[in-house]
Design a protein around this motif. Structure first.
Motif, PDB file in Angstrom:
ATOM      1  N   GLU A   1       0.816  -1.215   0.000  1.00 13.62           N
ATOM      2  CA  GLU A   1       0.000   0.000   0.000  1.00 13.62           C
ATOM      3  C   GLU A   1       0.850   1.266   0.000  1.00 13.62           C
ATOM      4  N   ASP A   2       1.911   1.280   0.803  1.00 11.57           N
ATOM      5  CA  ASP A   2       2.738   2.478   0.913  1.00 11.57           C
ATOM      6  C   ASP A   2       3.505   2.807  -0.369  1.00 11.57           C
ATOM      7  N   LYS A   3       3.602   1.865  -1.273  1.00 14.03           N
ATOM      8  CA  LYS A   3       4.280   2.121  -2.547  1.00 14.03           C
ATOM      9  C   LYS A   3       3.342   2.746  -3.584  1.00 14.03           C
TER      10      LYS A   3
ATOM     11  N   SER B   1       5.676   5.663  -4.957  1.00 16.38           N
ATOM     12  CA  SER B   1       5.723   5.514  -3.504  1.00 16.38           C
ATOM     13  C   SER B   1       5.300   6.788  -2.785  1.00 16.38           C
TER      14      SER B   1
ATOM     15  N   ASN C   1       6.037   6.922   0.506  1.00 20.50           N
ATOM     16  CA  ASN C   1       6.960   6.894   1.633  1.00 20.50           C
ATOM     17  C   ASN C   1       8.136   7.826   1.393  1.00 20.50           C
TER      18      ASN C   1
ATOM     19  N   SER D   1       7.549  12.575  -3.034  1.00 19.95           N
ATOM     20  CA  SER D   1       8.417  11.443  -2.694  1.00 19.95           C
ATOM     21  C   SER D   1       9.877  11.888  -2.715  1.00 19.95           C
TER      22      SER D   1
END
Length: 172
Positions: free
Chosen positions: A68-70, A130, A132, A156
């Motif tokens: 999910e975080d990607k 992403s 993150n 990002s």
């Protein structure tokens, strides 16, 4: 919680190594003293046998963990049906990606590390979706080493590097 710079491990460290300018800037923002910060970027040393070859680049690719975080599911859901996106990777969102059934999005499985650069060189660009703040993703360096432009999600760490190096474009 205490600021990062006041933690015992950091207080006693001679140096704190960061893998990207984004991570360096974050460490400074968290209060680490500049005298302790060192920038030692990740690097790719293996030259792929396809380096320097010219390919008819038409399609796009994603290489990375399917989580999910990607941002891979959001990317796949909004992918334009007039373009092809080949997805390489594995992770907890693999089944959801495979069953999404989005036209133009093709799951290709896991890409062996020693084939990443050669495969990338055949694509129009790498999509980095992403969300993150990653310290220094190797997929970005592989894209640079293969001469593959990068389309990075705004905000990002790769978007910051793409802007600095002018190695691609940003999307929101």
């Amino acid at each position: 919680s205490r600021p990062v710079a006041k933690r015992p491990l950091v207080e006693h460290a001679d140096a704190v190594v960061t893998l990207s300018t984004t991570a360096f800037d974050l460490a400074e923002e968290f209060g680490l003293p500049l005298r302790k910060l060192r920038l030692l970027p990740n690097f790719v040393v293996k030259q792929d046998k396809t380096a320097g070859q010219v390919f008819a680049r038409r399609d796009w690719l994603y290489v990375g963990r399917l989580s999910e975080d990607k941002g891979i599911l959001e990317l796949a859901r909004h992918w334009p049906t007039t373009e092809i996106l080949d997805v390489y990777g594995d992770g907890p969102e693999k089944l959801r990606l495979q069953t999404l059934g989005r036209p133009g999005v093709r799951y290709r499985g896991v890409l062996p590390r020693d084939e990443i650069q050669g495969t990338m060189a055949k694509y129009r660009g790498l999509i980095f979706s992403s969300i993150n703040p990653e310290p220094g993703p190797l997929v970005y360096l592989h894209a640079l080493a293969s001469g593959t432009p990068i389309l990075a999600k705004e905000g990002s760490s790769v978007a910051t590097e793409v802007q600095r190096s002018r190695s691609g474009a940003i999307f929101s």
